[in-house]
Design an enzyme around this catalytic site. Structure first.
Site, PDB file in Angstrom:
ATOM      1  N   GLY A  10      31.944 -27.189  15.071  1.00  0.00           N
ATOM      2  CA  GLY A  10      30.269 -26.900  14.391  1.00  0.00           C
ATOM      3  C   GLY A  10      30.055 -25.907  14.944  1.00  0.00           C
ATOM      4  NE  ARG A  72      34.399 -29.461  11.862  1.00  0.00           N
ATOM      5  CZ  ARG A  72      34.008 -29.682  12.895  1.00  0.00           C
ATOM      6  NH1 ARG A  72      34.070 -29.452  13.840  1.00  0.00           N
ATOM      7  NH2 ARG A  72      31.869 -30.114  13.046  1.00  0.00           N
ATOM      8  CG  ASP A 103      38.101 -32.762  21.792  1.00  0.00           C
ATOM      9  OD1 ASP A 103      38.786 -32.700  22.910  1.00  0.00           O
ATOM     10  OD2 ASP A 103      39.192 -33.801  21.227  1.00  0.00           O
ATOM     11  CB  THR A 126      30.147 -29.558  21.008  1.00  0.00           C
ATOM     12  OG1 THR A 126      30.341 -30.927  20.425  1.00  0.00           O
ATOM     13  CG2 THR A 126      31.126 -30.828  22.519  1.00  0.00           C
ATOM     14  CB  ILE A 127      25.336 -31.490  19.214  1.00  0.00           C
ATOM     15  CG1 ILE A 127      25.762 -32.048  17.896  1.00  0.00           C
ATOM     16  CG2 ILE A 127      24.600 -29.691  18.349  1.00  0.00           C
ATOM     17  CD1 ILE A 127      24.752 -31.922  16.710  1.00  0.00           C
ATOM     18  CG  ASP A 128      29.172 -34.880  18.750  1.00  0.00           C
ATOM     19  OD1 ASP A 128      27.760 -34.713  18.075  1.00  0.00           O
ATOM     20  OD2 ASP A 128      30.170 -34.519  18.459  1.00  0.00           O
ATOM     21  CG  ASP A 130      32.334 -34.773  22.409  1.00  0.00           C
ATOM     22  OD1 ASP A 130      32.346 -33.503  22.418  1.00  0.00           O
ATOM     23  OD2 ASP A 130      32.992 -35.814  21.800  1.00  0.00           O
ATOM     24  CG  MET A 170      25.164 -34.895  13.569  1.00  0.00           C
ATOM     25  SD  MET A 170      25.566 -33.245  13.840  1.00  0.00           S
ATOM     26  CE  MET A 170      25.751 -33.603  11.541  1.00  0.00           C
ATOM     27  N   GLY A 171      27.350 -37.667  16.640  1.00  0.00           N
ATOM     28  CA  GLY A 171      27.982 -38.476  17.582  1.00  0.00           C
ATOM     29  C   GLY A 171      29.265 -39.609  16.920  1.00  0.00           C
ATOM     30  NE  ARG A 172      32.409 -36.557  11.892  1.00  0.00           N
ATOM     31  CZ  ARG A 172      32.652 -35.390  11.735  1.00  0.00           C
ATOM     32  NH1 ARG A 172      33.677 -35.008  12.271  1.00  0.00           N
ATOM     33  NH2 ARG A 172      31.939 -35.422  10.123  1.00  0.00           N
ATOM     34  NE  ARG A 266      11.494 -47.554   2.491  1.00  0.00           N
ATOM     35  CZ  ARG A 266      11.557 -48.997   1.755  1.00  0.00           C
ATOM     36  NH1 ARG A 266      12.405 -49.503   2.014  1.00  0.00           N
ATOM     37  NH2 ARG A 266       9.994 -49.177   0.473  1.00  0.00           N
ATOM     38  CB  VAL A 273      17.871 -31.266  11.051  1.00  0.00           C
ATOM     39  CG1 VAL A 273      16.574 -30.955  12.047  1.00  0.00           C
ATOM     40  CG2 VAL A 273      17.566 -31.397   9.765  1.00  0.00           C
ATOM     41  CD  GLN A 274      21.560 -35.389  15.070  1.00  0.00           C
ATOM     42  OE1 GLN A 274      21.670 -35.500  15.846  1.00  0.00           O
ATOM     43  NE2 GLN A 274      21.444 -35.281  13.443  1.00  0.00           N
TER      44      GLN A 274
HETATM   45  O1  F6P Z   1      30.338 -30.224  15.970  1.00  0.00           O
HETATM   46  C1  F6P Z   1      30.056 -31.479  16.289  1.00  0.00           C
HETATM   47  C2  F6P Z   1      29.487 -32.556  15.177  1.00  0.00           C
HETATM   48  O2  F6P Z   1      27.738 -31.985  14.169  1.00  0.00           O
HETATM   49  C3  F6P Z   1      29.014 -34.299  15.185  1.00  0.00           C
HETATM   50  O3  F6P Z   1      28.468 -34.646  15.544  1.00  0.00           O
HETATM   51  C4  F6P Z   1      29.499 -34.219  13.920  1.00  0.00           C
HETATM   52  O4  F6P Z   1      29.551 -35.699  13.762  1.00  0.00           O
HETATM   53  C5  F6P Z   1      30.294 -32.921  13.163  1.00  0.00           C
HETATM   54  O5  F6P Z   1      30.125 -32.589  14.091  1.00  0.00           O
HETATM   55  C6  F6P Z   1      30.111 -32.632  11.719  1.00  0.00           C
HETATM   56  O6  F6P Z   1      31.484 -32.332  11.135  1.00  0.00           O
HETATM   57  P1  F6P Z   1      31.210 -31.010  10.082  1.00  0.00           P
HETATM   58  O7  F6P Z   1      30.666 -30.262   9.989  1.00  0.00           O
HETATM   59  O8  F6P Z   1      32.552 -31.266   9.773  1.00  0.00           O
HETATM   60  O9  F6P Z   1      30.475 -32.234   8.846  1.00  0.00           O
END
Ligand code: F6P
Length: 340
Positions: A10, A72, A103, A126-128, A130, A170-172, A266, A273-274
């Site tokens: 991403g 990816r 990762d 990665t914005i995550d 992790d 975000m953050g899976r 809501r 956007v993140q």
């Molecule tokens: O790059 C990390 C991330 O932004 C995660 O936070 C998010 O869950 C995922 O990528 C979204 O992936 P994609 O761009 O494949 O929809």
């Protein structure tokens, strides 16, 4: 030296800062030629390469995204992928390779580094946030800033309408953005994958809070999960790769809170956007420092390692440090998000 370069996974703010540092430092300080590949490992497989000069990277420091494009694709998951990578390395006469990714992209870099006799260095982004072994990854700081601002903005509309506002961040796998932006933005409840939650307990907390207040903000990470044995059955909607789609947990949490509390609730899904727009100063700095460290490392003969921020220092970690692992939000930080 002739160094290949790609961005994979991403996108995020700060990638261009790293690309710029590699190209400028590599060409001016070390006399290297830099070859950029478009769209991550896919570009290496397809031989989609472009020579890069100082002029090409001029002015990109403040730009979001990646001037090289990203994808990816993993060479080891594409039939004939590793052979195609080997061919491209030979055709382009590469004597080193720098791979900027999360990762999955860095895992592939580790495999390529083992399979080919060419030094490979990784840069974590990665914005995550992790990736194990580094205090921060490129893009995380900007994402937290954007998410914090969004939570700040939700306060006034939540209060004006006497509503519960759920914001999905975000953050899976880990909940770094939800926890840190949630704390910084003053969210009342934060739900992260590291701490499976009980929706009845969440509803009780909201009802309790509404004795003295007329609104609540709930920050929920994409990968948040109900605890086993709780009454709530949650089945996330999955995408083609088996990952929960954006909005899935947010919608269910929103509906459950409204049903259980009776308060109007809501949902805001902050989503991509993140990952967009100009990087913060901290991400420009981190991207630049990682870029400089990566090109210096390749020229010094290092291989099979990635750049990592540890305290105030940028160091090199072997790929094995991060492979197959997730950097979880630590207990102390999770605890700091309770009872505020
Ligand atoms: O790059 C990390 C991330 O932004 C995660 O936070 C998010 O869950 C995922 O990528 C979204 O992936 P994609 O761009 O494949 O929809």
């Amino acid at each position: 030296m002739r160094i290949g370069l790609l961005t994979g996974g991403g996108d995020c703010p700060g990638l261009n800062a790293a690309i710029r540092a590699i190209v400028k430092r590599g060409t001016s300080e070390h006399g290297c030629s830099i070859v950029g590949f478009h769209n991550g490992w896919r570009g290496v497989i397809e031989g989609d390469a472009t020579p890069m000069t100082r002029n090409d990277v001029s002015g990109i420091l403040v730009a979001g995204g990646t001037m090289l494009g990203t994808d990816r694709c993993h060479p080891n998951k594409v039939p004939g992928g590793m052979d195609a990578v080997k061919d491209t390395f030979e055709n382009e006469k590469l004597t080193g390779f720098i791979c900027i990714g999360g990762d999955g992209t860095l895992k592939a870099a580790g495999k390529v580094s083992k399979a080919l006799d060419v030094p490979v260095i990784g840069i974590p982004k990665t914005i995550d946030n992790d990736v194990v072994g580094t205090d921060a990854s490129i893009g995380y700081d900007t994402a937290v800033m954007i998410a914090t601002e969004a939570i700040d903005r939700l306060h006034s509309t939540a209060e004006s309408h006497n509503r519960v506002m759920v914001v999905e961040l975000m953050g899976r796998h880990s909940g770094w953005i939800a926890v840190t932006a949630g704390i910084a933005g003053g969210a009342d409840i934060i739900l992260a994958p590291e701490e499976p939650f009980d929706i009845e307990q969440v509803a009780r907390q909201i009802r309790h809070r509404h004795r003295n207040s007329n609104f609540s903000i709930v920050a929920v990470a994409e990968g948040a999960q109900p605890a086993e044995g709780t009454s709530w059955d949650f089945e996330p909607t999955l995408d083609e790769r088996g990952n929960p789609i954006a909005g899935s947990i947010g919608q269910d949490v929103t509906k459950a809170i409204e049903d259980l509390t009776g308060f109007t609730t809501r949902l805001t899904v902050l989503g991509y956007v993140q990952r967009g727009g100009t990087p913060t100063a901290r991400d420009r700095l981190l991207g630049t420092r990682f870029g400089v460290a990566a090109i210096d490392a390749i020229v010094a003969g290092e291989s099979g390692k990635y750049t990592a921020l540890q305290g105030d220092h940028v160091v090199l970690e072997p790929f094995e440090t991060m492979m197959g692992k997730t950097k979880w939000v630590p207990r102390e930080l999770l605890d700091a998000s309770h009872g505020l």
